[in-house]
Scaffold this motif. Sequence first.
Motif, PDB file in Angstrom:
ATOM      1  N   HIS A 128      -2.691   0.073  -9.215  1.00 31.51           N
ATOM      2  CA  HIS A 128      -2.137   1.427  -9.176  1.00 31.51           C
ATOM      3  C   HIS A 128      -1.263   1.658  -7.937  1.00 31.51           C
ATOM      4  O   HIS A 128      -0.303   2.420  -7.993  1.00 31.51           O
ATOM      5  N   THR A 129      -1.596   0.984  -6.833  1.00 33.24           N
ATOM      6  CA  THR A 129      -0.741   1.139  -5.646  1.00 33.24           C
ATOM      7  C   THR A 129       0.661   0.622  -5.943  1.00 33.24           C
ATOM      8  O   THR A 129       1.656   1.205  -5.500  1.00 33.24           O
ATOM      9  N   ASN A 130       0.747  -0.453  -6.712  1.00 31.49           N
ATOM     10  CA  ASN A 130       2.045  -1.010  -7.100  1.00 31.49           C
ATOM     11  C   ASN A 130       2.762  -0.116  -8.100  1.00 31.49           C
ATOM     12  O   ASN A 130       3.973   0.079  -8.009  1.00 31.49           O
ATOM     13  N   VAL A 131       2.013   0.403  -9.058  1.00 34.40           N
ATOM     14  CA  VAL A 131       2.602   1.275 -10.076  1.00 34.40           C
ATOM     15  C   VAL A 131       3.267   2.477  -9.419  1.00 34.40           C
ATOM     16  O   VAL A 131       4.409   2.833  -9.755  1.00 34.40           O
ATOM     17  N   ILE A 132       2.581   3.095  -8.482  1.00 36.50           N
ATOM     18  CA  ILE A 132       3.137   4.282  -7.823  1.00 36.50           C
ATOM     19  C   ILE A 132       4.427   3.932  -7.091  1.00 36.50           C
ATOM     20  O   ILE A 132       5.424   4.655  -7.191  1.00 36.50           O
ATOM     21  N   ARG A 133       4.423   2.817  -6.389  1.00 39.07           N
ATOM     22  CA  ARG A 133       5.648   2.430  -5.663  1.00 39.07           C
ATOM     23  C   ARG A 133       6.792   2.140  -6.634  1.00 39.07           C
ATOM     24  O   ARG A 133       7.952   2.420  -6.323  1.00 39.07           O
ATOM     25  N   GLU A 134       6.460   1.593  -7.800  1.00 35.96           N
ATOM     26  CA  GLU A 134       7.499   1.277  -8.789  1.00 35.96           C
ATOM     27  C   GLU A 134       8.072   2.527  -9.451  1.00 35.96           C
ATOM     28  O   GLU A 134       9.278   2.602  -9.680  1.00 35.96           O
ATOM     29  N   ILE A 135       7.217   3.478  -9.777  1.00 36.00           N
ATOM     30  CA  ILE A 135       7.704   4.655 -10.520  1.00 36.00           C
ATOM     31  C   ILE A 135       8.313   5.725  -9.612  1.00 36.00           C
ATOM     32  O   ILE A 135       8.939   6.651 -10.110  1.00 36.00           O
ATOM     33  N   VAL A 136       8.107   5.575  -8.299  1.00 34.79           N
ATOM     34  CA  VAL A 136       8.701   6.521  -7.346  1.00 34.79           C
ATOM     35  C   VAL A 136       9.501   5.709  -6.321  1.00 34.79           C
ATOM     36  O   VAL A 136       9.076   5.525  -5.179  1.00 34.79           O
ATOM     37  N   PRO A 137      10.673   5.224  -6.726  1.00 29.07           N
ATOM     38  CA  PRO A 137      11.445   4.359  -5.832  1.00 29.07           C
ATOM     39  C   PRO A 137      11.887   5.054  -4.541  1.00 29.07           C
ATOM     40  O   PRO A 137      12.120   4.390  -3.538  1.00 29.07           O
ATOM     41  N   ASP A 138      11.975   6.375  -4.570  1.00 34.08           N
ATOM     42  CA  ASP A 138      12.391   7.118  -3.378  1.00 34.08           C
ATOM     43  C   ASP A 138      11.201   7.744  -2.639  1.00 34.08           C
ATOM     44  O   ASP A 138      11.376   8.672  -1.851  1.00 34.08           O
ATOM     45  N   LEU A 139      10.014   7.206  -2.879  1.00 36.41           N
ATOM     46  CA  LEU A 139       8.813   7.706  -2.206  1.00 36.41           C
ATOM     47  C   LEU A 139       8.986   7.594  -0.696  1.00 36.41           C
ATOM     48  O   LEU A 139       9.513   6.596  -0.195  1.00 36.41           O
ATOM     49  N   GLU A 140       8.541   8.619  -0.006  1.00 35.09           N
ATOM     50  CA  GLU A 140       8.663   8.657   1.446  1.00 35.09           C
ATOM     51  C   GLU A 140       8.004   7.436   2.083  1.00 35.09           C
ATOM     52  O   GLU A 140       6.949   6.982   1.644  1.00 35.09           O
ATOM     53  N   ARG A 141       8.655   6.929   3.130  1.00 35.81           N
ATOM     54  CA  ARG A 141       8.205   5.710   3.814  1.00 35.81           C
ATOM     55  C   ARG A 141       6.742   5.798   4.235  1.00 35.81           C
ATOM     56  O   ARG A 141       5.994   4.828   4.103  1.00 35.81           O
ATOM     57  N   LYS A 142       6.319   6.942   4.719  1.00 39.64           N
ATOM     58  CA  LYS A 142       4.925   7.139   5.152  1.00 39.64           C
ATOM     59  C   LYS A 142       3.961   6.775   4.010  1.00 39.64           C
ATOM     60  O   LYS A 142       2.985   6.058   4.211  1.00 39.64           O
TER      61      LYS A 142
ATOM     62  N   VAL B  94       4.689   5.006   1.248  1.00 39.24           N
ATOM     63  CA  VAL B  94       4.866   3.603   0.862  1.00 39.24           C
ATOM     64  C   VAL B  94       4.009   2.715   1.767  1.00 39.24           C
ATOM     65  O   VAL B  94       3.294   1.826   1.289  1.00 39.24           O
ATOM     66  N   GLU B  95       4.070   2.971   3.064  1.00 43.42           N
ATOM     67  CA  GLU B  95       3.290   2.168   4.015  1.00 43.42           C
ATOM     68  C   GLU B  95       1.791   2.348   3.780  1.00 43.42           C
ATOM     69  O   GLU B  95       1.027   1.378   3.830  1.00 43.42           O
ATOM     70  N   GLU B  96       1.375   3.578   3.539  1.00 44.00           N
ATOM     71  CA  GLU B  96      -0.046   3.824   3.278  1.00 44.00           C
ATOM     72  C   GLU B  96      -0.495   3.154   1.983  1.00 44.00           C
ATOM     73  O   GLU B  96      -1.614   2.635   1.909  1.00 44.00           O
ATOM     74  N   LEU B  97       0.353   3.154   0.965  1.00 44.18           N
ATOM     75  CA  LEU B  97       0.015   2.465  -0.283  1.00 44.18           C
ATOM     76  C   LEU B  97      -0.139   0.963  -0.055  1.00 44.18           C
ATOM     77  O   LEU B  97      -1.020   0.328  -0.632  1.00 44.18           O
ATOM     78  N   LYS B  98       0.694   0.406   0.801  1.00 50.56           N
ATOM     79  CA  LYS B  98       0.563  -1.024   1.125  1.00 50.56           C
ATOM     80  C   LYS B  98      -0.755  -1.292   1.848  1.00 50.56           C
ATOM     81  O   LYS B  98      -1.414  -2.305   1.593  1.00 50.56           O
ATOM     82  N   GLU B  99      -1.144  -0.383   2.734  1.00 48.90           N
ATOM     83  CA  GLU B  99      -2.437  -0.523   3.417  1.00 48.90           C
ATOM     84  C   GLU B  99      -3.585  -0.416   2.413  1.00 48.90           C
ATOM     85  O   GLU B  99      -4.559  -1.172   2.480  1.00 48.90           O
ATOM     86  N   TRP B 100      -3.469   0.524   1.476  1.00 51.68           N
ATOM     87  CA  TRP B 100      -4.487   0.655   0.428  1.00 51.68           C
ATOM     88  C   TRP B 100      -4.554  -0.613  -0.411  1.00 51.68           C
ATOM     89  O   TRP B 100      -5.638  -1.068  -0.775  1.00 51.68           O
ATOM     90  N   GLU B 101      -3.400  -1.170  -0.717  1.00 49.70           N
ATOM     91  CA  GLU B 101      -3.360  -2.404  -1.508  1.00 49.70           C
ATOM     92  C   GLU B 101      -4.181  -3.501  -0.819  1.00 49.70           C
ATOM     93  O   GLU B 101      -4.985  -4.183  -1.459  1.00 49.70           O
ATOM     94  N   GLN B 102      -3.992  -3.660   0.473  1.00 46.67           N
ATOM     95  CA  GLN B 102      -4.730  -4.681   1.221  1.00 46.67           C
ATOM     96  C   GLN B 102      -6.229  -4.367   1.253  1.00 46.67           C
ATOM     97  O   GLN B 102      -7.060  -5.257   1.055  1.00 46.67           O
ATOM     98  N   ALA B 103      -6.572  -3.112   1.499  1.00 48.40           N
ATOM     99  CA  ALA B 103      -7.985  -2.727   1.572  1.00 48.40           C
ATOM    100  C   ALA B 103      -8.680  -2.924   0.227  1.00 48.40           C
ATOM    101  O   ALA B 103      -9.807  -3.431   0.165  1.00 48.40           O
ATOM    102  N   LEU B 104      -8.016  -2.531  -0.841  1.00 46.91           N
ATOM    103  CA  LEU B 104      -8.601  -2.679  -2.175  1.00 46.91           C
ATOM    104  C   LEU B 104      -8.741  -4.147  -2.560  1.00 46.91           C
ATOM    105  O   LEU B 104      -9.721  -4.534  -3.201  1.00 46.91           O
ATOM    106  N   THR B 105      -7.792  -4.964  -2.135  1.00 44.15           N
ATOM    107  CA  THR B 105      -7.875  -6.398  -2.389  1.00 44.15           C
ATOM    108  C   THR B 105      -9.078  -6.999  -1.661  1.00 44.15           C
ATOM    109  O   THR B 105      -9.818  -7.816  -2.235  1.00 44.15           O
ATOM    110  N   ARG B 106      -9.293  -6.587  -0.414  1.00 46.33           N
ATOM    111  CA  ARG B 106     -10.455  -7.094   0.336  1.00 46.33           C
ATOM    112  C   ARG B 106     -11.760  -6.690  -0.339  1.00 46.33           C
ATOM    113  O   ARG B 106     -12.673  -7.517  -0.490  1.00 46.33           O
ATOM    114  N   THR B 107     -11.852  -5.441  -0.772  1.00 45.17           N
ATOM    115  CA  THR B 107     -13.069  -4.978  -1.435  1.00 45.17           C
ATOM    116  C   THR B 107     -13.274  -5.737  -2.738  1.00 45.17           C
ATOM    117  O   THR B 107     -14.390  -6.177  -3.043  1.00 45.17           O
TER     118      THR B 107
END
Length: 140
Positions: A27-41, A43-56
């Motif tokens: 879902h972190t990837n889906v959000i980044r894909e469907i909102v290409p102009d998502l604010e950088r803040k 986008v960066e937080e979604l990338k952090e979530w992606e890493q955290a969710l992968t670890r879990t």
Amino acid sequence: MQFSSGEQTPLRLLDEANFWKHQEYEHTNVIREIVPDLERKFVEELKEWEQALTRTHSQVVQLTETLVRYGNTQPVVADQALRLISFSLEQSGRFVKFLFEILDLSQAVKKNPTAAAVIKHIIRESEYFIGITQTICSQG
């Protein structure tokens, strides 16, 4: 949360966490894909979530393999499963809170009704994981 009875309960909970942590990661990837102009803040937080969710997710897979191999006859294994499931629920709750923050604060999402609808759907899916996991725990 407690594993009140049922030898398969820890494995069943880990199975749910395995599926849903992978979903949340996707879902972190889906959000980044469907909102290409998502604010950088965000986008960066979604990338952090992606890493955290992968670890879990990786921890869930490893513990599941341990349970399948050795069973939950060792109290320490069941205790590890309980702690990991509790953490997974808390993590999903924080993820949902973050997604609501995106809905409330992102101008890019506010001007993209499809993205808002998808994010609301993602929220419902994470809330489903929380609910089904709590239900399994109460049924033990």
